[in-house]
Scaffold this active site. Structure first.
Site, PDB file in Angstrom:
ATOM      1  N   GLY B  18      11.947  -0.365   0.472  1.00 40.82           N
ATOM      2  CA  GLY B  18      11.098  -0.869  -0.522  1.00 40.82           C
ATOM      3  C   GLY B  18      10.258  -0.012  -1.135  1.00 40.82           C
ATOM      4  CG  PHE B  21       1.628  -0.589  -5.727  1.00 39.56           C
ATOM      5  CD1 PHE B  21       1.211   0.389  -6.527  1.00 39.56           C
ATOM      6  CD2 PHE B  21       1.999  -1.807  -6.410  1.00 39.56           C
ATOM      7  CE1 PHE B  21       1.043   0.418  -7.957  1.00 39.56           C
ATOM      8  CE2 PHE B  21       1.847  -1.961  -7.833  1.00 39.56           C
ATOM      9  CZ  PHE B  21       1.442  -0.951  -8.326  1.00 39.56           C
ATOM     10  N   GLY B  22       3.466  -0.068  -1.454  1.00 39.65           N
ATOM     11  CA  GLY B  22       3.317   0.480  -0.299  1.00 39.65           C
ATOM     12  C   GLY B  22       4.216   1.552   0.107  1.00 39.65           C
ATOM     13  CB  VAL B  86      17.625  -2.836   4.559  1.00 42.22           C
ATOM     14  CG1 VAL B  86      17.816  -3.342   5.950  1.00 42.22           C
ATOM     15  CG2 VAL B  86      17.421  -1.450   4.275  1.00 42.22           C
ATOM     16  CD  GLU B 178      -3.881 -10.590 -15.007  1.00 42.88           C
ATOM     17  OE1 GLU B 178      -4.900  -9.536 -14.739  1.00 42.88           O
ATOM     18  OE2 GLU B 178      -2.779 -10.434 -14.415  1.00 42.88           O
ATOM     19  CB  ALA B 331      -1.291  -2.795  -6.349  1.00 45.11           C
TER      20      ALA B 331
END
Lengths: 455, 455
Positions: B18, B21-22, B86, B178, B331
């Site tokens: 992945g 952000f992480g 994966v 938003e 995030a």
């Protein structure tokens, strides 16, 4: 309820079909004229097609080179934009039939629907070798170009890997030259540090042209300069080369009596165009002559024979009243034709006559790589950096005129400095060619798939 | 032939699944560490998801908020990026199984595959009310929003026209707030001069929230400020409102004992998330606990129970060792978790221990319209222009860190000044959800259509 605002006037109604350079410049020129204008396009934006190859190669985003037609014409209070498709016309009743809306009556009709790809009777090549006309085409080319490197990175078989890193561009006109140069730069510069298992600088980029030199309509020295510049970038330019088959990730081509096949996973088509659907509609309804590519042969005032109130402009028109061959299908010709017809119609209201259409050629240009171009300005033939500077200023001029796209220029400048291609996103395959039918009733909306393709 | 460059070392192999952000921050933090890193993502780019609603509403282009992973990690010589998926893991043999490539052995595995939409058991709503997680989702939302105005311009029936000009956003979290604010601005400002037969300022924008106030995790005064700001923009905010059905261009909702239905052609989903596929894989193979949303319950060092070499970070992780509820799926949490795990792994090689993960909350923000926001900075609660300035600087900071996307900031500044939405292109429907199977052999490539939808 329809046309409540625009139908209040008794002004002559000018219907323009197509919001490309020709149709848009006709509409722009009619801004303050005592007419009612309806511009019909099946897309909601004008596309700055000369830069489409930059979307295909990941330098620019679609929105950088496209402007919503409603925004461009927002201040034209006499103009209505319709997102719709013309399905037929009746030139005697002076009617235009739309897919999703009631018929429109016109006093003058301007048809500017352009051209699409032409595979010279080999439409089965379309899936293997996509062309470059729409935003979706460009995103599909972008996907194929960058996916080829990704697939090569995964591929253990050297022969297959080589095919994945072989790119063939068919057609040595401006689009083919620009695409081939950009792909060579991607492979040799932009992505060269990004992979671990492949050496992208080993990628082959082949440019096939049937004539004896690339950029055939240009002066010979421009063609030679362009070929040299492409070869410096690592493009293998093959002239007098006829493609005889495209299938199974391979291109078969003939050079003289020799026939060869090259395995190439990415094949891009930049070789021919064919008139859009409206050409056939006009021929069926008015018996106007079409040329071999299906373009409409127009009179010297861009009207069509026996129908002085129907005009054809831009790439769809075959104008053969100047020079020894028809005017080329390029943006400047379309713009001048649009302005001319607008002027003619205004003068006609005023009871004045105008002379026949004449085109002053300010030259033609093609860009090769990041900062080289060839330019034929008539009085001078330029190549290299100077030609590129002229090219970029010409494009800045037109882009800014449309939509204050200053930001695009900054983006571009940044990309040129950094050799970056920030827009190299591989997005989901757009080329299923969805045709969205805007329905009469919302709940009946359907999505039709024109074709399914496999990569 | 695979991994020729990266396999030469005997360094521990860290596999990251992945590139959000992480995962990306874990990879970035391992740049100079004595490890071999493989980052796997099914897309070739990192997406700056907090700005995705700006793509959906036509302010930014996808490439403005996305950066190719290979470019971001190009200078990380110990890191290889794989465009792949994966499909399974074997935690005892320490293997990761990929769709299109041979298995990978890992010494440590970091799973950061995030979440997708959740319709609370009503997956049939998905086509009528798309969510916002991918670039394709955003382009589909953009298409629906702008097509609604186009269809209304063509529609003679007043009731149908009203439905076409009614927009419902389900979910009053940051994304819903938003989106609703941006749509109200589009209708009341951006497009108001562009149509001739409809008055776009008559459009209705409804925001439905099930809890008693919007932005439920924020302090009450932020919620109140946000609601006031949305109402000033013309959004009809309905709290304590539960959506009970979505079908046939209508939303049925319950408020207390009342049930009502509103006809709305454009319905957008911003209400819930569900763990991605890897959550289930981990549960099946390691028996780790999942929470109700399918997220993986992690230990205090972000590893999973009984498997100290497998870490789950970002939105997929349920970290409940700090505060009275799990850390939120935003995030900043994901970035800090990525950095923490990278640090832990480096220290582990050095034989050092690290303490448990702790998160310092620097606040949360949501933007409302062009130049207002609410911010909860812990020590202060802000709203209006000041909050917006903080919001934009926080985003500038992160965007520039990634990819020198200065140009985006200029684009944005320009849009804010001009209220322009230059990216409002209606492009072909991307949401056919094509799944491109990168094939083992190029000639076997196929395109699978997951679903067909009608608008």
């Amino acid at each position: 309820m329809n046309n409540t605002q625009t139908k209040q006037t008794n002004h002559p109604h000018i219907v323009i079909v197509g919001g490309g350079f020709g149709g848009l410049y006709a509409a722009k020129s009619l801004k303050d004229a005592p007419v009612k204008v309806t511009l019909i396009d099946k897309r909601n934006f004008h596309l700055f097609q000369p830069l489409l190859y930059q979307v295909a190669t990941g330098t620019l985003s679609p929105a950088d080179i496209a402007s919503p037609l409603r925004v461009i014409l927002s201040k034209h209070k006499n103009t209505q934009v319709l997102l719709d498709k013309v399905v037929d016309i009746d030139p005697n009743a002076k009617k235009v039939f739309l897919e999703n809306r009631e018929d429109l009556d016109y006093d003058a009709l301007i048809v500017a629907t352009g051209v699409s790809h032409h595979y010279f009777g080999n439409d089965q090549w379309q899936n293997d070798a996509p062309g470059l006309k729409t935003v979706e085409d460009a995103l599909e080319m972008r996907r194929r170009i960058y996916m080829a490197f990704e697939a090569a990175e995964k591929e253990p078989d050297p022969a297959k890997r080589k095919a994945l890193l072989t790119f063939v561009v068919v057609g040595g006109g401006p689009t083919g030259v620009e695409l081939a140069g950009a792909i060579a730069e991607i492979a040799h510069e932009s992505v060269k540090d990004d992979f671990r298992d492949i050496d992208t600088t080993q990628a082959r980029v082949l440019l096939f042209e049937g004539m004896e030199r690339i950029l055939p309509p240009y002066p010979e020295e421009c063609s030679a300069d362009a070929q040299k510049a492409l070869e410096d970038l690592g493009v293998d330019v093959q002239t007098q080369t006829l493609v005889t088959n495209i299938a199974d990730n391979a291109v078969t081509y003939r050079q003289g009596d020799d026939t060869n096949t090259v395995d190439a996973h990415t094949i891009l088509w930049a070789a021919g165009v064919r008139a859009s659907f409206m050409g056939k509609v006009l021929a069926d309804r008015t018996e106007v002559e079409l040329d071999r590519a299906g373009r409409v042969v127009v009179e010297s005032d861009l009207s069509i024979k026996n129908y002085g109130d129907i005009f054809v402009i831009g790439d769809l028109a075959n104008f053969n009243h100047q020079g020894d061959r028809p005017l080329p299908g390029v943006a400047p010709v379309a713009m001048k034709e649009g302005e001319y017809v607008a002027d003619l119609l205004v003068k006609r209201i005023q009871g004045k006559a105008v002379g026949q259409f004449t085109y002053s050629d300010f030259g033609s240009m093609a860009v090769i790589g990041q900062n080289k171009a060839v330019a034929n300005l008539g009085f001078a033939k330029l190549s290299g950096f100077v030609a590129w500077v002229i090219w970029i200023f010409a494009h800045i001029y037109y882009l800014i005129e449309f939509d204050n796209k200053l930001v695009v220029m900054i983006q571009w400048a940044w990309n040129y400095i950094t050799l970056g291609r920030g827009a190299r996103l591989i997005t989901e395959k757009p080329s299923l060619q969805l045709e969205i039918e805007s329905p009469k009733k919302p709940e009946e909306a359907t999505v039709k798939t024109k074709e399914t393709v496999s990569v």
